[in-house]
Enzyme design. Structure first.
Site, PDB file in Angstrom:
ATOM      1  N   HIS A 116     -64.070  -2.952 -23.324  1.00  0.00           N
ATOM      2  CA  HIS A 116     -63.330  -1.869 -22.851  1.00  0.00           C
ATOM      3  C   HIS A 116     -61.907  -2.778 -22.156  1.00  0.00           C
ATOM      4  O   HIS A 116     -60.908  -2.034 -21.945  1.00  0.00           O
ATOM      5  CB  HIS A 116     -63.747  -0.882 -21.745  1.00  0.00           C
ATOM      6  CG  HIS A 116     -64.449  -1.600 -20.497  1.00  0.00           C
ATOM      7  ND1 HIS A 116     -65.700  -1.814 -20.199  1.00  0.00           N
ATOM      8  CD2 HIS A 116     -63.643  -1.451 -19.317  1.00  0.00           C
ATOM      9  CE1 HIS A 116     -65.575  -2.427 -18.962  1.00  0.00           C
ATOM     10  NE2 HIS A 116     -64.397  -2.078 -18.491  1.00  0.00           N
ATOM     11  N   ASP A 176     -70.822  -4.360 -24.646  1.00  0.00           N
ATOM     12  CA  ASP A 176     -69.526  -4.085 -24.262  1.00  0.00           C
ATOM     13  C   ASP A 176     -68.672  -5.721 -24.166  1.00  0.00           C
ATOM     14  O   ASP A 176     -68.491  -6.171 -22.874  1.00  0.00           O
ATOM     15  CB  ASP A 176     -69.548  -3.508 -22.925  1.00  0.00           C
ATOM     16  CG  ASP A 176     -67.858  -3.069 -22.281  1.00  0.00           C
ATOM     17  OD1 ASP A 176     -67.000  -3.535 -22.864  1.00  0.00           O
ATOM     18  OD2 ASP A 176     -67.850  -2.118 -21.683  1.00  0.00           O
ATOM     19  N   SER A 191     -64.396  -5.883 -14.470  1.00  0.00           N
ATOM     20  CA  SER A 191     -65.146  -5.673 -15.981  1.00  0.00           C
ATOM     21  C   SER A 191     -64.734  -6.981 -16.633  1.00  0.00           C
ATOM     22  O   SER A 191     -63.560  -7.425 -16.481  1.00  0.00           O
ATOM     23  CB  SER A 191     -64.527  -4.717 -16.325  1.00  0.00           C
ATOM     24  OG  SER A 191     -64.819  -3.302 -15.794  1.00  0.00           O
TER      25      SER A 191
HETATM   26  N1  ARG Z   1     -67.234   2.318 -16.046  1.00  0.00           N
HETATM   27  C1  ARG Z   1     -66.560   0.896 -16.660  1.00  0.00           C
HETATM   28  C2  ARG Z   1     -65.833   0.467 -15.794  1.00  0.00           C
HETATM   29  O1  ARG Z   1     -65.221   0.471 -15.306  1.00  0.00           O
HETATM   30  C3  ARG Z   1     -65.745   1.143 -17.937  1.00  0.00           C
HETATM   31  C4  ARG Z   1     -66.835   1.226 -19.129  1.00  0.00           C
HETATM   32  C5  ARG Z   1     -66.114   1.738 -20.205  1.00  0.00           C
HETATM   33  N2  ARG Z   1     -66.685   2.487 -21.191  1.00  0.00           N
HETATM   34  C6  ARG Z   1     -66.699   3.999 -21.556  1.00  0.00           C
HETATM   35  N3  ARG Z   1     -67.476   4.478 -22.298  1.00  0.00           N
HETATM   36  N4  ARG Z   1     -65.501   4.706 -20.995  1.00  0.00           N
HETATM   37  O2  ARG Z   1     -65.351  -0.150 -15.292  1.00  0.00           O
END
Ligand code: ARG
Length: 720
Positions: free
Chosen positions: A84, A219, A655
């Site tokens: 991501h 990811d 991340s």
């Molecule tokens: N929740 C994650 C984060 O901030 C991002 C994940 C991205 N994946 C998704 N399905 N939107 O940092």
């Protein structure tokens, strides 16, 4: 004696219970928490964690792009980060014909690596500049201080040497302006895409699984940093070579077990752990619900077009993901804050603080001043959110508002033709970028919906003068949704923004009357100017006062608990931090138990053929069914581990961060937080907070077994 013993135990358990909370400054680890890290299992010296004169783990940790973390994993500048985090770069490297986002991609050799517009930043050193900053601000009122701060910072960062090699300083306010720390970074500008799994793996589970455990997402994505022949940062060039980094992380495929030590380095973006009950109330009552409702509407309209057409999907994917991510976050944040009753906890603490502050002029009025400040701003807070997430949440609305700058240049007395031309050229190139990303079928619906929502939900006394009257005259009753549909369609049909001939004529000889008569500009400018002239200054007063109070409040907290100061850490603010904890299962709610790992079995359980979120590559299904896991198998589980959870304290910005074991080896990439602790920006929950990580063995399995890219595996320092 017995009593003494009891209180010691209590004291110890107080710290033990809180031990996983904390985003520690890397240069203070030795002073603050190193001993505890060792007690929890760490096998490295403090110097191996952070040093300035020799290489240490911090040299392998980078700021990746705008808001992520990455780590160097080979002596040829290879980078691991999240899928991501690479998402926008992967989407823009893709086309419907060569769809790397959908199908995945691995460069078989360095010539196949793909140029991107990304940059990465290495941390050179960290310097406390508090006394220099304070010297530059001496004797100033808070207002004057706020105005002068950027200049004072600039004077200090200007002194950082070696600018020609991409070095630059950035000063962070710590503990709400009680301390200022400068981080010096070196920026590299030639970053290439090396590999990515197909989206069905990299975003497996999509937004349904986002912010949730148990998780089965791969990811990750792979990039490489290039430098000029002499190792210095340079713009993209075929002549550049892979960077020889100071340090790279070894990668362990030995696995781990519950309870094992885990630390995470990275760049957490923001937390507000000293938030007051007043801030929490505003958030829960107004800010979060408004954001969630407006984003929900925008997302539904975008999704409806994305599922129809792969070209639209590629165009909107990255923007959609960003909107969706914090749509779900803020919804969850409110729910968890309510569940934990954080508002009442904060109120109780504030009462304790006020009791202590009584009679101390510096502190005794802090809480009543907070109360007044929030009371003054609250009536306009929803308006601000509806402007940002609504009016400017329409891509056309946002682009049209950017033309306010061009209008200003045109109507300014004494403006020269050259000034106007410069502004017009800038608007023209912004329009090109806007048209590339614009999807009209979704945006026309969004535009209608946001104009209607503002009408219904925002106090009439705050509406821009004239806008809804004009709408009524031309398109019908503003209380009816149908009027907005007609209006929005007319805006799209008549604006010069979508009409090349009219736009080009306007840019060739810019005329303020043409712009002001444009229906898209008229819409956007009405709302933005209304806010800017009547409410923006109130918001500035509100924020400045909050900042001033925040500084005193945190200073007071430190004075109230002098013994605890050495165990305090500043809020996240995108500066490098280290967090440590353990691999650990949890109980999310009554009678439920969440294990600390997920395995290939769970991937197969979630698999839904042709589903938007839960599809899988056929080859993966075959290999999983055969249990062909190669050297990446977890022997104890006799399965491939996909994800795992740890108790680390992280947040957005982390991340892509490396999860590092007691020996300093990479065992996973952090990519999410769990739903049950989404209050984490404001309150860390010691029982429920978990960081969600992809196991490095799954990453390598995807690259090697599924992607056939053994060239990447061969570059790593593998610990077997
Ligand atoms: N929740 C994650 C984060 O901030 C991002 C994940 C991205 N994946 C998704 N399905 N939107 O940092």
């Amino acid at each position: 004696m017995k009593k003494f013993f009891v209180s010691l135990v209590l004291f110890a358990s107080f710290f033990k219970a809180r031990a996983d909370e904390g985003m520690w400054l890397p240069m203070l680890l030795g002073k603050q928490v190193y001993a505890d890290m060792v007690k929890r299992g760490l096998k490295l010296t403090a110097e191996q964690l952070y040093a300035i004169n020799k290489s240490s783990i911090k040299d392998a940790i980078i700021i990746f792009g705008g808001g992520c973390t990455g780590e160097i994993v080979s002596n040829q500048g290879l980078i691991f980060t999240n899928h991501h985090c690479g998402y926008a770069a992967i989407a823009s490297a893709s086309s419907v014909a060569d769809n790397y986002l959908k199908d995945g991609f691995y460069a078989a050799n360095k010539d196949q690596e793909i140029e991107t517009t990304l940059t990465v930043q290495f941390l050179d050193k960290i310097v406390d500049v508090t006394s220099e900053v304070e010297a530059g601000l001496k004797g100033l009122s808070w207002e004057e201080r706020t105005k002068k701060l950027a200049d004072v910072f600039q004077t200090i960062t200007d002194k950082v040497a070696d600018k020609e090699n991409g070095k630059a300083g950035r000063i962070y306010s710590m503990f709400k302006d009680n301390q200022y720390i400068m981080y010096v970074y070196q920026t590299y500008r030639d970053i290439r895409l090396v590999g990515t799994p197909p989206e069905s793996i990299g975003k497996f589970g999509g937004d349904t699984d986002n912010w949730e455990w148990p998780r089965h997402t791969g990811d990750f994505s792979v990039f490489r940093v290039y430098a000029a022949k002499d190792g210095k940062p340079a713009a993209f060039s075929k002549e550049n070579s892979p960077l020889k980094p100071k340090y790279h992380l070894p990668v362990s495929i030995k696995g781990f077990k519950e309870g094992d030590f885990a630390m995470i380095y990275g760049y957490p973006g923001s937390t507000n752990r000293y938030e007051t009950s007043y801030g929490i109330k505003l958030k829960i009552d107004l800010e979060n619900p408004a954001l969630v409702a407006l984003r929900d509407m925008r997302l539904k309209n975008m999704y409806a077009e994305m599922v129809k057409d792969p070209a639209v999907k590629l165009k909107l994917a990255s923007s959609y993901a960003g909107i969706a991510n914090y749509w779900k976050f803020f919804d969850g944040e409110s729910k968890q804050l309510l569940k934990f009753n954080t508002y009442a906890t904060k109120q109780a603490y504030e009462q304790k603080f006020s009791a202590w502050a009584k009679g101390k002029t510096e502190y005794e009025k802090i809480m009543s001043d907070y109360s007044k400040n929030y009371t003054a701003w609250t009536p306009y807070s929803k308006h601000r959110q509806y402007l940002r997430e609504g009016i400017l949440g329409s891509p056309l609305g946002a682009f049209a508002s950017s033309l306010i700058g061009l209008e200003a240049a045109m109507v300014k007395t004494g403006a020269t033709g050259a000034d106007i031309k410069k502004a017009a050229d800038a608007a023209n190139s912004q329009r090109n970028a806007f048209l590339q990303s614009e999807d009209k079928p979704s945006d026309v619906k969004i535009l209608a919906a946001v104009a209607f929502a503002f009408y219904k939900d925002i106090d009439k006394s705050q509406h821009p003068i004239g806008f809804y009257e004009k709408l009524k005259a031309a398109y019908g009753d503003p209380r009816e949704e149908a009027s907005y549909k007609k209006w929005a369609e007319a805006v799209f049909a008549n604006t010069i923004i979508f009409n090349d001939a009219k736009w080009n004529a306007f840019i060739a000889s810019p005329d303020a009357n043409v712009l002001q008569a444009d229906p898209a500009f008229d819409f956007s400018a009405s709302f933005v100017k209304n806010y800017n002239t009547k409410y923006a200054s109130l918001f500035t007063v509100f924020t400045n006062k909050n900042n001033e109070l925040g500084r005193s409040y945190v200073k007071g907290i430190m004075e109230m608990n002098p013994a605890a100061v050495n165990k305090m850490y500043p809020d996240a603010n995108s500066s490098m931090r280290v967090s440590y904890g353990n691999v650990k299962s949890y109980k999310p709610r009554d009678a439920a138990f969440y294990d600390y790992v997920t395995t290939s079995k769970g991937v197969l359980e979630k698999y839904k053929p042709n589903d938007y979120e839960y599809d899988l590559p056929l080859k993966q299904l075959e290999l999983f069914k055969k249990k062909d896991f190669g050297q990446y198998i977890d022997k104890a589980k006799n399965d491939l581990v996909i994800g795992f959870i740890t108790t680390n304290d992280i947040t957005g910005g982390n991340s892509g961060s490396p999860v590092i074991n007691a020996n300093g080896h990479l065992i996973g990439l952090a990519f999410d937080g769990n739903y049950e602790a989404l209050s984490h920006k404001i309150e860390f929950d010691k029982d429920l907070n978990r960081t969600i990580n992809v196991d490095i063995r799954y990453v390598l399995w995807c690259i090697d077994k599924l992607g056939g890219a053994s060239n990447i595996i061969n570059e790593l320092t593998l610990i077997k």
